[in-house]
Design an enzyme around this catalytic site. Structure first.
Site, PDB file in Angstrom:
ATOM      1  CE  LYS A 211      -2.479  -1.036   3.932  1.00 12.97           C
ATOM      2  NZ  LYS A 211      -1.811  -2.245   4.299  1.00 12.97           N
TER       3      LYS A 211
ATOM      4  NE  ARG B 129      -4.846  -1.289   9.672  1.00  7.62           N
ATOM      5  CZ  ARG B 129      -3.457  -0.693   9.323  1.00  7.62           C
ATOM      6  NH1 ARG B 129      -3.463   0.515   8.853  1.00  7.62           N
ATOM      7  NH2 ARG B 129      -2.488  -1.573   8.923  1.00  7.62           N
TER       8      ARG B 129
ATOM      9  NE  ARG C 141       7.108  -2.897   6.454  1.00  5.17           N
ATOM     10  CZ  ARG C 141       5.926  -2.687   6.256  1.00  5.17           C
ATOM     11  NH1 ARG C 141       5.049  -2.246   5.287  1.00  5.17           N
ATOM     12  NH2 ARG C 141       4.764  -2.966   7.321  1.00  5.17           N
TER      13      ARG C 141
ATOM     14  NE  ARG D   1       5.949  -0.567  10.339  1.00  6.14           N
ATOM     15  CZ  ARG D   1       4.763  -0.577   9.476  1.00  6.14           C
ATOM     16  NH1 ARG D   1       4.865   0.260   8.475  1.00  6.14           N
ATOM     17  NH2 ARG D   1       3.614  -1.054  10.019  1.00  6.14           N
TER      18      ARG D   1
ATOM     19  NE  ARG E  77       1.492  -4.988  11.485  1.00  5.41           N
ATOM     20  CZ  ARG E  77       2.635  -4.796  10.540  1.00  5.41           C
ATOM     21  NH1 ARG E  77       3.780  -5.654  11.078  1.00  5.41           N
ATOM     22  NH2 ARG E  77       2.698  -4.214   9.519  1.00  5.41           N
TER      23      ARG E  77
HETATM   24  P1  AMP Z   1       0.321   0.568   8.939  1.00  8.45           P
HETATM   25  O1  AMP Z   1       1.548   1.251   8.711  1.00  8.45           O
HETATM   26  O2  AMP Z   1      -0.615   1.111   7.980  1.00  8.45           O
HETATM   27  O3  AMP Z   1       0.679  -1.018   8.692  1.00  8.45           O
HETATM   28  O4  AMP Z   1       0.026   0.819  10.398  1.00  8.45           O
HETATM   29  C1  AMP Z   1       0.764   0.370  11.600  1.00  8.45           C
HETATM   30  C2  AMP Z   1      -0.212  -0.014  12.798  1.00  8.45           C
HETATM   31  O5  AMP Z   1      -0.620   1.440  13.009  1.00  8.45           O
HETATM   32  C3  AMP Z   1      -1.101  -0.702  12.727  1.00  8.45           C
HETATM   33  O6  AMP Z   1      -1.125  -2.175  12.805  1.00  8.45           O
HETATM   34  C4  AMP Z   1      -2.309  -0.317  13.672  1.00  8.45           C
HETATM   35  O7  AMP Z   1      -1.614  -0.656  15.057  1.00  8.45           O
HETATM   36  C5  AMP Z   1      -2.134   1.047  13.755  1.00  8.45           C
HETATM   37  N1  AMP Z   1      -3.114   1.781  12.510  1.00  8.45           N
HETATM   38  C6  AMP Z   1      -2.699   2.228  11.572  1.00  8.45           C
HETATM   39  N2  AMP Z   1      -3.865   2.669  10.630  1.00  8.45           N
HETATM   40  C7  AMP Z   1      -4.872   2.175  11.642  1.00  8.45           C
HETATM   41  C8  AMP Z   1      -6.204   2.374  11.668  1.00  8.45           C
HETATM   42  N3  AMP Z   1      -6.948   2.965  10.375  1.00  8.45           N
HETATM   43  N4  AMP Z   1      -7.029   1.890  12.439  1.00  8.45           N
HETATM   44  C9  AMP Z   1      -6.340   1.623  13.372  1.00  8.45           C
HETATM   45  N5  AMP Z   1      -5.238   1.384  13.836  1.00  8.45           N
HETATM   46  C10 AMP Z   1      -4.242   1.864  12.684  1.00  8.45           C
END
Ligand code: AMP
Length: 189
Positions: free
Chosen positions: A14, A89, A128, A134, A145
């Site tokens: 993404k 999400r 990654r 990260r 996740r």
């Molecule tokens: P990402 O970088 O999009 O993979 O997000 C990393 C982490 O941030 C996720 O595993 C969630 O813990 C949190 N997170 C990011 N976006 C959301 C969202 N829209 N709703 C809830 N938690 C989020």
């Protein structure tokens, strides 16, 4: 306005595809994960709260995320459109996004669903983790996740399918996926 949701499991590409899309179409990139990671680095109140969930691979509560999005949307003036990366999400977030965009007389144009096999996702996330360090790209958190994705996020596919907005994209390389995305977006524009 062109509002695009980029959808898919963790590791589906993404972020990478969003970067390519914003360069070509001059959209505003909203990555909720990136925003939260910046807040964690700043050790802000929001960051400290978010860290408790992110480090366990859980979702940050809807009301926190929706409030954050509302602020960003209200602060963004004169934009050609948004690319929502990692948001929505949950179904609650999806409904809130529709409401927030309706208030601005606009809507989600298309949901690009990046489809990648489970085994490949795990390999990409582990890699990654090694490269970017990260905190949530480690074996235990990755599983949680992916579970959260299947249970809480995947139902959104049906939500957007019913609205006729879901487009599934599958490709072998970054370039291949991006070509399919641009074909799709050029048709909409
Ligand atoms: P990402 O970088 O999009 O993979 O997000 C990393 C982490 O941030 C996720 O595993 C969630 O813990 C949190 N997170 C990011 N976006 C959301 C969202 N829209 N709703 C809830 N938690 C989020």
């Amino acid at each position: 306005m062109l509002n695009v949701v980029i959808f898919g499991a963790p590791g589906s590409g993404k972020g990478t595809q969003s970067e390519l899309i914003i360069r070509k179409y001059e959209l505003k990139h909203i990555s909720t994960g990136e925003i939260l990671r910046t807040e964690i680095k700043k050790r802000s109140e929001l960051g400290l709260l978010a860290d408790e969930y992110i480090s366990k691979g859980q979702l940050v509560p809807d009301e926190v995320i929706i409030g954050m999005l509302e602020t960003i949307l209200n602060e963004s003036k004169d934009v050609k459109g948004f690319i929502f990366d990692g948001f929505p999400r949950t179904l609650t977030q999806g409904e809130a996004l529709d409401r927030m965009l309706r208030e601005k007389d606009t809507s989600v144009a298309v949901v690009l669903n990046l489809s990648v096999e489970g085994k490949e996702l795990v390999q990409r996330l582990l890699k990654r983790g090694e490269i970017l360090g990260r905190s949530d790209d480690n074996p235990e958190t990755i599983w949680s996740r992916l579970d959260v994705y299947h249970n809480q996020t995947e139902p959104l596919k049906e939500y957007y399918k019913k609205q006729g907005k879901l487009v599934t994209i599958k490709g072998d390389t970054v370039e291949d996926v991006f070509e399919k995305i641009t074909d799709m977006l050029n048709r909409i524009l």
